[in-house]
Enzyme design. Structure first.
Site, PDB file in Angstrom:
ATOM      1  N   ASP A 230      21.192 -36.095 -17.261  1.00 44.30           N
ATOM      2  CA  ASP A 230      20.352 -36.618 -16.182  1.00 44.30           C
ATOM      3  C   ASP A 230      20.855 -36.154 -14.816  1.00 44.30           C
ATOM      4  O   ASP A 230      21.021 -36.967 -13.889  1.00 44.30           O
ATOM      5  CB  ASP A 230      20.321 -38.152 -16.226  1.00 44.30           C
ATOM      6  CG  ASP A 230      20.146 -38.685 -17.640  1.00 44.30           C
ATOM      7  OD1 ASP A 230      19.341 -38.106 -18.381  1.00 44.30           O
ATOM      8  OD2 ASP A 230      20.813 -39.674 -18.000  1.00 44.30           O
TER       9      ASP A 230
ATOM     10  N   ASN B  80       6.982 -46.523 -25.683  1.00 38.37           N
ATOM     11  CA  ASN B  80       8.328 -46.854 -25.226  1.00 38.37           C
ATOM     12  C   ASN B  80       8.428 -46.949 -23.715  1.00 38.37           C
ATOM     13  O   ASN B  80       9.054 -47.862 -23.175  1.00 38.37           O
ATOM     14  CB  ASN B  80       9.340 -45.826 -25.742  1.00 38.37           C
ATOM     15  CG  ASN B  80       9.454 -45.853 -27.240  1.00 38.37           C
ATOM     16  OD1 ASN B  80       8.663 -45.201 -27.908  1.00 38.37           O
ATOM     17  ND2 ASN B  80      10.404 -46.586 -27.774  1.00 38.37           N
TER      18      ASN B  80
ATOM     19  N   GLU C  92       9.411 -40.346 -18.877  1.00 33.74           N
ATOM     20  CA  GLU C  92      10.551 -40.855 -18.117  1.00 33.74           C
ATOM     21  C   GLU C  92      11.112 -39.749 -17.245  1.00 33.74           C
ATOM     22  O   GLU C  92      10.604 -38.627 -17.208  1.00 33.74           O
ATOM     23  CB  GLU C  92      11.632 -41.374 -19.076  1.00 33.74           C
ATOM     24  CG  GLU C  92      12.250 -40.272 -19.941  1.00 33.74           C
ATOM     25  CD  GLU C  92      13.349 -40.773 -20.848  1.00 33.74           C
ATOM     26  OE1 GLU C  92      13.436 -41.994 -21.058  1.00 33.74           O
ATOM     27  OE2 GLU C  92      14.127 -39.932 -21.356  1.00 33.74           O
TER      28      GLU C  92
ATOM     29  N   HIS D 100      15.082 -34.243 -18.076  1.00 38.63           N
ATOM     30  CA  HIS D 100      15.560 -35.137 -17.022  1.00 38.63           C
ATOM     31  C   HIS D 100      16.094 -34.334 -15.842  1.00 38.63           C
ATOM     32  O   HIS D 100      17.269 -34.366 -15.498  1.00 38.63           O
ATOM     33  CB  HIS D 100      16.603 -36.120 -17.507  1.00 38.63           C
ATOM     34  CG  HIS D 100      16.666 -37.325 -16.614  1.00 38.63           C
ATOM     35  ND1 HIS D 100      16.488 -38.600 -17.083  1.00 38.63           N
ATOM     36  CD2 HIS D 100      16.822 -37.441 -15.274  1.00 38.63           C
ATOM     37  CE1 HIS D 100      16.557 -39.447 -16.072  1.00 38.63           C
ATOM     38  NE2 HIS D 100      16.758 -38.754 -14.961  1.00 38.63           N
TER      39      HIS D 100
ATOM     40  N   ARG E  61      25.186 -33.021 -23.527  1.00 36.55           N
ATOM     41  CA  ARG E  61      24.088 -32.615 -22.663  1.00 36.55           C
ATOM     42  C   ARG E  61      24.718 -32.155 -21.354  1.00 36.55           C
ATOM     43  O   ARG E  61      25.288 -32.959 -20.616  1.00 36.55           O
ATOM     44  CB  ARG E  61      23.112 -33.769 -22.444  1.00 36.55           C
ATOM     45  CG  ARG E  61      22.331 -34.130 -23.693  1.00 36.55           C
ATOM     46  CD  ARG E  61      21.361 -35.255 -23.454  1.00 36.55           C
ATOM     47  NE  ARG E  61      22.052 -36.512 -23.198  1.00 36.55           N
ATOM     48  CZ  ARG E  61      21.434 -37.648 -22.889  1.00 36.55           C
ATOM     49  NH1 ARG E  61      20.115 -37.677 -22.762  1.00 36.55           N
ATOM     50  NH2 ARG E  61      22.120 -38.750 -22.693  1.00 36.55           N
TER      51      ARG E  61
ATOM     52  N   HIS F  50       7.742  -7.341 -20.552  1.00 37.40           N
ATOM     53  CA  HIS F  50       7.756  -6.823 -21.920  1.00 37.40           C
ATOM     54  C   HIS F  50       6.857  -7.685 -22.807  1.00 37.40           C
ATOM     55  O   HIS F  50       6.762  -8.894 -22.643  1.00 37.40           O
ATOM     56  CB  HIS F  50       9.182  -6.785 -22.481  1.00 37.40           C
ATOM     57  CG  HIS F  50       9.709  -8.114 -22.916  1.00 37.40           C
ATOM     58  ND1 HIS F  50       9.539  -8.589 -24.201  1.00 37.40           N
ATOM     59  CD2 HIS F  50      10.399  -9.069 -22.252  1.00 37.40           C
ATOM     60  CE1 HIS F  50      10.095  -9.779 -24.311  1.00 37.40           C
ATOM     61  NE2 HIS F  50      10.626 -10.096 -23.139  1.00 37.40           N
TER      62      HIS F  50
ATOM     63  N   ASP G 176       8.811 -13.410 -19.827  1.00 38.97           N
ATOM     64  CA  ASP G 176       8.676 -12.002 -20.198  1.00 38.97           C
ATOM     65  C   ASP G 176       9.016 -11.063 -19.057  1.00 38.97           C
ATOM     66  O   ASP G 176       9.142  -9.854 -19.261  1.00 38.97           O
ATOM     67  CB  ASP G 176       7.240 -11.703 -20.640  1.00 38.97           C
ATOM     68  CG  ASP G 176       6.837 -12.457 -21.896  1.00 38.97           C
ATOM     69  OD1 ASP G 176       7.740 -13.011 -22.563  1.00 38.97           O
ATOM     70  OD2 ASP G 176       5.637 -12.505 -22.194  1.00 38.97           O
TER      71      ASP G 176
ATOM     72  N   HIS H  47       6.559   3.305 -11.629  1.00 37.79           N
ATOM     73  CA  HIS H  47       5.334   2.556 -11.915  1.00 37.79           C
ATOM     74  C   HIS H  47       4.141   3.487 -11.751  1.00 37.79           C
ATOM     75  O   HIS H  47       3.929   4.050 -10.681  1.00 37.79           O
ATOM     76  CB  HIS H  47       5.210   1.371 -10.949  1.00 37.79           C
ATOM     77  CG  HIS H  47       3.871   0.714 -10.982  1.00 37.79           C
ATOM     78  ND1 HIS H  47       3.141   0.438  -9.850  1.00 37.79           N
ATOM     79  CD2 HIS H  47       3.116   0.286 -12.030  1.00 37.79           C
ATOM     80  CE1 HIS H  47       2.004  -0.142 -10.200  1.00 37.79           C
ATOM     81  NE2 HIS H  47       1.957  -0.241 -11.509  1.00 37.79           N
TER      82      HIS H  47
END
Length: 493
Positions: free
Chosen positions: A63, A203, A240, A304, A338, A381, A397, A472
């Site tokens: 968190d 919940n 949450e 979170h 975590r 890609h 990507d 390009h």
């Protein structure tokens, strides 16, 4: 934080009454030449955007919450695995938080109220004072979770001497309530939180209200989201962990859903910045989650989150937790791993946030945008095929890491973020993305000299071939001479 049905989901009687008067002194709006240039090393984080990719930032801190810098300092807090205390650390940079000294600013009492689980702290600067919003259970029922607020008048929130408990945030229902966050918008300060409403068979849902002061509601709660979609009810029906970002004429509110294992994920609510935020009709939930587990990068249960801003004062940063493994032994709530993680938050051409994927461990991340195309055109890609297009929502990507070259010396290699170990490679004049092989031939095909250009732009020249630059051309990535220069030059974003 989430919880299972066995954890005292029983709804207890009694209704809290929301305060309606504004408290004096509460600042409702407070917040806060081609081929000839020398080669250069791989970019650092600062070369690209000033955003560190830190994975992890802080281990065993769930968190996670990182403030915007206050007087040149970022502050961090988060849930500790023991669920018994509140901690704060500070540093002049986000990266510095990783090694900063952590101070315990408050511990739960040995018994009675607030003597149970201590969850999900957030640290906010409001009206020249510091506030920590957190959730706490009781010693005789650690899951009787309610929301509380601490206040400090001291300049440094790491000083435990300044913290005083202001009390519980009381809502319409004396029921499971947690994950309070606050934000200011258009002259009002709001609170958003998660709660189990007695009449709703889930919940937790998300609620919003205006604040009279940092610990007192000024309006009745309005439910703005409840878990109904398949990705919100895995294990438990949960909305949450809200976080708010106001950008581009809209209010974006992320939240987390489902159980705290690998199914944990993030969703997104959006409201117009001019809308009545206390009208549930103002909020639109995106149908699909925006941030989920990723097997390729080996990050599970991301969620979170909070938001901060990079040292440039402009670039938005996503802070979240996730695990390095999918399978958990026992209750995931008591698995300590975590870890808090940090990565850049991107924006699409339409002004909506792009979260991409949990990027995993590694160096700085870039998107290659051809200098002769719009700023929302990127090298991308599709499997092994490499194209150049404007499908900017396919963020993962288009993300690459430019790191030490496989051919060594002064070269760099371009590795895919969502396919770790896959590299841009030139084969018979074609550009591909392929998995690395441990041979000199592959290394040479996948290594480049990074040639700096004006305005922070770069060109990439194939190692050992003076006239072979990435170019390009009509939506394709090709290889050829660096003339005209704009076709072989790329922005790093």
């Amino acid at each position: 934080m989430t919880y299972d049905v066995s954890r005292r989901m029983l709804l207890r009687g009694g209704l809290g009454v929301a305060a309606t008067g504004l408290v004096a002194g509460f600042p409702a709006g407070a917040a806060a030449a081609p081929g000839a240039a020398p080669t250069a090393p791989a970019p650092t984080d600062a070369d690209v955007s000033g955003v560190p990719t830190l994975d992890p930032l802080v281990t065993q801190r769930a968190d996670p919450f990182v403030t915007h810098p206050v007087d040149g300092t970022y502050y961090f807090t988060g849930s500790v695995p023991e669920y018994d205390r509140l901690v704060v650390r500070g540093a002049p940079t986000i990266a510095g938080l990783a090694t900063a000294t952590e101070t315990v600013v408050w511990r739960r009492p040995a018994s009675g109220r607030l003597g149970g689980h201590i969850w999900a702290p957030e640290l906010h600067r409001i009206g020249g004072r510091w506030y920590i919003y957190f959730a706490a259970g009781d010693s005789d029922d650690v899951f009787r979770i309610r929301m509380y607020v601490l206040e400090s008048a001291l300049a440094d929130p790491r000083d435990p001497a300044g913290w005083q408990l202001r009390g519980q945030i009381r809502t319409e229902w004396d029921s499971f309530a947690l994950d309070a966050t606050t934000f200011a918008h258009r002259g009002h300060r709001y609170l958003v939180w998660a709660q189990s409403e007695p009449e709703i068979a889930v919940n937790s849902s998300l609620y919003i209200a205006q604040l009279a002061n940092p610990w007192t509601l000024a309006t009745k709660p309005v439910r703005i989201a409840t878990p109904t979609r398949s990705w919100e009810v895995q294990g438990f029906a949960v909305n949450e962990g809200a976080a708010v970002l106001v950008r581009n004429g809209r209010v974006f509110l992320t939240f987390s859903a489902s159980a705290t294992d690998s199914r944990y994920c993030m969703g997104l609510l959006t409201a117009d910045a001019d809308a009545d935020l206390l009208d549930h009709r103002s909020w639109v939930k995106r149908p699909e989650p925006v941030f989920v587990s990723n097997e390729q990068t080996r990050r599970w249960g991301p969620g979170h989150n909070s938001f901060t801003v990079a040292e440039d004062g402009v670039t938005d940063v996503l802070v979240y937790h996730a695990r390095d493994y999918r399978d958990i032994t026992g209750d995931p709530l008591y698995d300590p791993n975590r870890h808090a993680r940090v990565q850049k938050l991107y924006w699409d051409a339409d002004g909506t946030p792009l979260f991409g994927i949990p990027v995993g461990a590694g160096g700085p991340i870039v998107r290659l945008s051809p200098a002769d195309a719009s700023r929302y055109t990127f090298v991308r890609h599709v499997g092994s095929t490499v194209v150049v297009d404007t499908d900017s929502r396919a963020l993962a990507d288009t993300q690459f890491r430019i790191g030490a070259g496989l051919a060594g010396a002064d070269t760099v290699s371009v590795q895919s973020v969502d396919q770790p170990g896959w590299y841009l490679r030139v084969v018979d004049g074609a550009v591909r993305l392929d998995p690395a092989r441990d041979d000199a031939g592959f290394a040479g095909q996948a290594s480049f000299h990074r040639v700096p250009r004006a305005n922070g732009r770069v060109s990439l020249r194939l190692a050992g071939v003076s006239s072979a630059f990435l170019r390009h051309e009509d939506g394709r990535l090709t290889v050829g001479p660096a003339v005209p220069a704009h076709q072989s030059t790329f922005r790093l974003t």
